[in-house]
Structures are given as C-alpha cells and as structure tokens.
Scaffold this motif. Structure first.
Motif, PDB file in Angstrom:
ATOM      1  N   GLU A   2       0.719  -1.182   0.135  1.00 29.61           N
ATOM      2  CA  GLU A   2       0.085  -0.170  -0.109  1.00 29.61           C
ATOM      3  C   GLU A   2       0.948   1.348  -0.044  1.00 29.61           C
ATOM      4  O   GLU A   2       0.204   2.408   0.339  1.00 29.61           O
ATOM      5  CB  GLU A   2      -0.985  -0.011   1.220  1.00 29.61           C
ATOM      6  N   GLY A   3       2.241   1.108   0.152  1.00 26.83           N
ATOM      7  CA  GLY A   3       3.133   2.218  -0.092  1.00 26.83           C
ATOM      8  C   GLY A   3       3.737   2.549   1.151  1.00 26.83           C
ATOM      9  O   GLY A   3       3.487   1.998   2.054  1.00 26.83           O
ATOM     10  N   PHE A   4       4.678   3.627   1.050  1.00 29.20           N
ATOM     11  CA  PHE A   4       5.433   3.638   2.437  1.00 29.20           C
ATOM     12  C   PHE A   4       4.846   4.578   3.332  1.00 29.20           C
ATOM     13  O   PHE A   4       4.851   4.395   4.468  1.00 29.20           O
ATOM     14  CB  PHE A   4       6.810   4.144   2.009  1.00 29.20           C
ATOM     15  N   ILE A   5       3.942   5.643   3.001  1.00 24.01           N
ATOM     16  CA  ILE A   5       3.159   6.391   3.881  1.00 24.01           C
ATOM     17  C   ILE A   5       1.999   5.939   4.196  1.00 24.01           C
ATOM     18  O   ILE A   5       1.716   5.575   5.413  1.00 24.01           O
ATOM     19  CB  ILE A   5       2.914   7.732   3.184  1.00 24.01           C
ATOM     20  N   GLN A   6       1.043   5.638   3.192  1.00 29.39           N
ATOM     21  CA  GLN A   6      -0.347   5.133   3.596  1.00 29.39           C
ATOM     22  C   GLN A   6      -0.260   3.562   4.049  1.00 29.39           C
ATOM     23  O   GLN A   6      -1.191   3.267   4.957  1.00 29.39           O
ATOM     24  CB  GLN A   6      -1.144   5.245   2.447  1.00 29.39           C
ATOM     25  N   GLY A   7       0.652   2.871   3.610  1.00 25.42           N
ATOM     26  CA  GLY A   7       0.703   1.551   3.942  1.00 25.42           C
ATOM     27  C   GLY A   7       1.604   1.230   5.255  1.00 25.42           C
ATOM     28  O   GLY A   7       1.143   0.938   6.416  1.00 25.42           O
ATOM     29  N   VAL A   8       3.051   1.110   5.004  1.00 26.52           N
ATOM     30  CA  VAL A   8       4.039   0.857   6.058  1.00 26.52           C
ATOM     31  C   VAL A   8       3.860   1.999   7.229  1.00 26.52           C
ATOM     32  O   VAL A   8       3.732   1.547   8.614  1.00 26.52           O
ATOM     33  CB  VAL A   8       5.318   0.893   5.680  1.00 26.52           C
ATOM     34  N   GLY A   9       3.887   3.311   6.904  1.00 25.43           N
ATOM     35  CA  GLY A   9       3.840   4.268   8.035  1.00 25.43           C
ATOM     36  C   GLY A   9       2.702   4.005   8.933  1.00 25.43           C
ATOM     37  O   GLY A   9       2.859   4.502  10.280  1.00 25.43           O
ATOM     38  N   SER A  10       1.464   4.026   8.242  1.00 24.34           N
ATOM     39  CA  SER A  10       0.076   4.079   9.106  1.00 24.34           C
ATOM     40  C   SER A  10      -0.197   2.792   9.699  1.00 24.34           C
ATOM     41  O   SER A  10      -0.822   2.871  10.694  1.00 24.34           O
ATOM     42  CB  SER A  10      -0.939   4.798   8.244  1.00 24.34           C
ATOM     43  N   ASN A  11       0.273   1.678   9.247  1.00 28.24           N
ATOM     44  CA  ASN A  11      -0.072   0.482   9.766  1.00 28.24           C
ATOM     45  C   ASN A  11       0.993  -0.183  10.730  1.00 28.24           C
ATOM     46  O   ASN A  11       0.681  -1.179  11.147  1.00 28.24           O
ATOM     47  CB  ASN A  11      -0.468  -0.576   8.539  1.00 28.24           C
ATOM     48  N   MET A  12       2.208   0.139  10.543  1.00 26.47           N
ATOM     49  CA  MET A  12       3.419  -0.217  11.185  1.00 26.47           C
ATOM     50  C   MET A  12       3.127  -0.410  12.774  1.00 26.47           C
ATOM     51  O   MET A  12       3.378  -1.714  13.267  1.00 26.47           O
ATOM     52  CB  MET A  12       4.667   0.417  10.902  1.00 26.47           C
ATOM     53  N   LEU A  13       2.607   0.489  13.342  1.00 25.81           N
ATOM     54  CA  LEU A  13       2.290   0.341  14.875  1.00 25.81           C
ATOM     55  C   LEU A  13       0.751   0.069  15.233  1.00 25.81           C
ATOM     56  O   LEU A  13       0.575   0.290  16.191  1.00 25.81           O
ATOM     57  CB  LEU A  13       2.694   1.665  15.431  1.00 25.81           C
ATOM     58  N   LYS A  14       0.086  -0.742  14.209  1.00 29.15           N
ATOM     59  CA  LYS A  14      -1.376  -0.778  14.448  1.00 29.15           C
ATOM     60  C   LYS A  14      -1.351  -1.672  15.617  1.00 29.15           C
ATOM     61  O   LYS A  14      -2.197  -1.432  16.672  1.00 29.15           O
ATOM     62  CB  LYS A  14      -1.918  -1.493  13.293  1.00 29.15           C
ATOM     63  N   LEU A  15      -0.571  -2.670  15.669  1.00 32.95           N
ATOM     64  CA  LEU A  15      -0.699  -3.785  16.889  1.00 32.95           C
ATOM     65  C   LEU A  15       0.156  -3.607  17.880  1.00 32.95           C
ATOM     66  O   LEU A  15      -0.126  -3.620  19.158  1.00 32.95           O
ATOM     67  CB  LEU A  15      -0.340  -5.258  16.200  1.00 32.95           C
ATOM     68  N   ALA A  16       1.301  -2.823  17.680  1.00 33.54           N
ATOM     69  CA  ALA A  16       2.306  -2.247  18.617  1.00 33.54           C
ATOM     70  C   ALA A  16       1.988  -1.060  19.462  1.00 33.54           C
ATOM     71  O   ALA A  16       2.395  -0.968  20.565  1.00 33.54           O
ATOM     72  CB  ALA A  16       3.826  -2.335  18.236  1.00 33.54           C
ATOM     73  N   GLY A  17       1.231  -0.240  18.808  1.00 34.80           N
ATOM     74  CA  GLY A  17       0.961   0.957  19.576  1.00 34.80           C
ATOM     75  C   GLY A  17       0.103   0.965  20.826  1.00 34.80           C
ATOM     76  O   GLY A  17       0.738   1.446  21.516  1.00 34.80           O
ATOM     77  N   PRO A  18      -0.840   0.029  20.720  1.00 37.37           N
ATOM     78  CA  PRO A  18      -1.469   0.046  22.247  1.00 37.37           C
ATOM     79  C   PRO A  18      -0.476  -0.296  23.369  1.00 37.37           C
ATOM     80  O   PRO A  18      -0.421  -0.058  24.552  1.00 37.37           O
ATOM     81  CB  PRO A  18      -2.549  -1.223  22.102  1.00 37.37           C
ATOM     82  N   VAL A  19       0.317  -1.451  22.989  1.00 36.89           N
ATOM     83  CA  VAL A  19       1.889  -1.620  23.809  1.00 36.89           C
ATOM     84  C   VAL A  19       2.436  -0.555  24.434  1.00 36.89           C
ATOM     85  O   VAL A  19       2.880  -0.515  25.496  1.00 36.89           O
ATOM     86  CB  VAL A  19       2.538  -2.810  23.284  1.00 36.89           C
ATOM     87  N   ILE A  20       2.909   0.323  23.484  1.00 34.35           N
ATOM     88  CA  ILE A  20       3.292   1.782  23.918  1.00 34.35           C
ATOM     89  C   ILE A  20       2.555   2.496  24.803  1.00 34.35           C
ATOM     90  O   ILE A  20       2.845   2.974  25.790  1.00 34.35           O
ATOM     91  CB  ILE A  20       3.806   2.551  22.650  1.00 34.35           C
TER      92      ILE A  20
END
Lengths: 157, 152
Positions: A116-134
């Motif tokens: 999905e691309g670097f901004i919309q894909g990787v950038g916005s989804n990378m911390l989807k699961l790990a975000g709550p942990v932080i």
C-alpha cells in the motif's frame, strides 16, 4: 447472567451443545510450551548481555540497550524469512511476551502493508498492533511512578 | 475460599523476600573465599585495597571482592551471593556506608556491577604480572570509575 436468561430456548440449547462439543484448550500444555520457549529466548538474551559485558564497555546497567537491539534485529530476520510465525504458533505467549514479540508485531505488519506504499501502508499500519503496547506501557509506567513517589517521598517507607 | 488462601500465601511468600535485612558481619572469614592480596612492590601501595578486601570478606553476603587504589582513590567491586541479590540495592547502600566509615580519608567508589568486577580483576592481574607505572594505573582506574557512573 441476566443476558443469558433473555435468550430464546433454541439459543440456550445451542449454547449447551456448543459447550459440550467445544474442544478444551490444553492450558497446562500451552503454559509449559510458552515457559520453555520464552525461557530459551530470555536465556539467549542473558547470553547476549554477558557477551556485551565481557567484550565491550557495557556495565550491567547499560548492557540492556544493545541486548534489546540485537534481539530485535534477530527477530527481524526471523520474521522476514518466515521462521518466526511457526515458532509463534507453537509457543504462543512464550514468543509474544519478550521483546521479540513486540518486534515481530511491528515488522510483520510493516511487511504486510508494504504493497500500500510507504506512507499510507507501512507508515500508518506499522504500529497498529504495537501502538497499544506503547500507549499502555507509558500509562502504566506513569501510574507506577506516582505510586512510587507517594510511597517513598510522602509515606517515607 | 481456597483460591483466596492460595493467592494470599503467594503474596505473603513474594513479599517475604522484600524485608530489608542488614548485612551480617561475621568474625570469621567466609569459607572458600578467594582473596587476592596484591604484592607490595607495585608503584602505588595497595595497602588500603587489601584492607578493604579483608574487611569485606567478613560479610556473609559477599562472595567475591576486588579492589584497587591510587593515592586517594579506592575502587571496590563485590559479588553478592545469588539469593541475597533480592536486596541488592539495600545491601549496596549499607556496605558503602560501612566501607566509607572505615576508609574516611579516601574517595570510595563502591560497585556491585559485574563489569566493574571483571575490569578490576583484569587490573589486579596486570598489576601482579607487569610493571605498570603510576600514570597507567591512574588511567585504568579512572576508566573504571567512569564506567561505574554510567547510566542508561
């Protein structure tokens, strides 16, 4: 409990059947697996820490940072080559609780959304699961810091 | 009911380890204690370091002790017994206090860190083996002191 009573009789019957047919989770077996695999990961981490203490200028206090970095790099490669998934399926929480689980959550979603691309894909989804942990990690640390301050400074224990 | 009891006993068991016991000084030295006394022919007299080792070896909790000194600096590292490490912070505080009381004329650096222990051991062995001059010793010790102050 009150919700159960409102259900129609068919649904109640179905629930009974469901409970009877449902395969019981092997909790004890899962725990043992998680303990063994998680323990192995932690032993590896301890070995890396000892390595850094003996051969580089790190103390017990400061050797934690490079150890975490090394474990994350190892997990990155294992995830990329598809070796971490079967291990995670086998061990469950044993691979999810150590820092390797966190790394796996970040890296696998980065790989998944690469198309999905670097901004919309990787950038916005990378911390989807790990975000709550932080988020909850920081929040819990904040709460515990308040408790510690109260206990040590005000109550003087 | 029994679940509550089990939980309570677990909590009691865990909290039991948190009681602060003061370090125990025994008259006799610990058995099988490895104590390396540095020879007297090194450029800086290691008398204070040797005394500190002798003193700390009487504590029951201490497994190993390494120490090197310069003119007015004394760097000590101890290894604490495994099951006493639950109270590492408290022990370190108490032992530092005791050492400072006994060696009031010197600047004390006291550590329980494994890295400091290893580095002091290497320095001790080099002192025994080679002819190091005062500057070299100062330099090595300064490096160790810097390491011990490092924070994350």
């Amino acid at each position: 409990m009150s919700e159960e009573r409102k259900l129609p009789p068919e649904a109640k019957q179905y629930q009974k059947l469901h409970a009877k047919r449902e395969i019981k989770r092997p909790v004890v077996k899962n725990c043992i697996k998680a303990f063994l695999v998680g323990g192995t990961i932690c032993t590896l981490g301890q070995a890396i820490t000892t390595f850094y203490i003996y051969f580089f200028d790190f103390t017990e206090k400061t050797a934690g940072n490079p150890t975490v970095a090394t474990l994350i790099i190892i997990t990155m490669f294992l995830t990329g080559f598809g070796l971490y998934d079967p291990l995670g399926q086998f061990a469950g929480a044993g691979t999810a609780i150590p820092v390797t689980g966190f790394a796996n959550a970040v890296i696998s979603s980065a790989i998944e959304h690469r198309t999905e691309g670097f901004i919309q894909g990787v950038g916005s989804n990378m911390l989807k699961l790990a975000g709550p942990v932080i988020v909850y990690g920081v929040f819990t640390a904040f709460l515990i810091a308040i408790v510690k301050t109260v206990v040590t400074n005000i109550l003087g224990l | 009911m029994s679940k509550k009891l089990v939980m309570l006993s677990i909590i009691a068991f865990v909290l039991f380890g948190c009681t602060n016991n003061d370090p125990t000084y025994e008259d006799a030295q610990n058995a099988d204690f490895e104590l390396l006394k540095i020879k007297s022919d090194v450029p800086v007299d290691q008398q204070p370091a040797n005394q500190a080792k002798e003193f700390l070896s009487h504590y029951e909790e201490v497994k190993q002790v390494r120490a090197v000194n310069t003119e007015d600096d004394l760097v000590i590292a101890v290894d604490i017994n495994h099951h006493d490490r639950f109270q590492l912070d408290h022990l370190q505080k108490e032992l530092t206090k005791d050492v400072k009381k006994n060696f009031s004329g010197m600047t004390i650096t006291f550590s329980t860190d494994r890295k400091i222990l290893i580095e002091l051991k290497r320095l001790e062995e080099d002192l025994q083996k080679q002819n190091m001059n005062v500057d070299e010793i100062n330099e090595r010790l300064e490096k160790i002191k810097k390491l011990s102050k490092e924070d994350t």
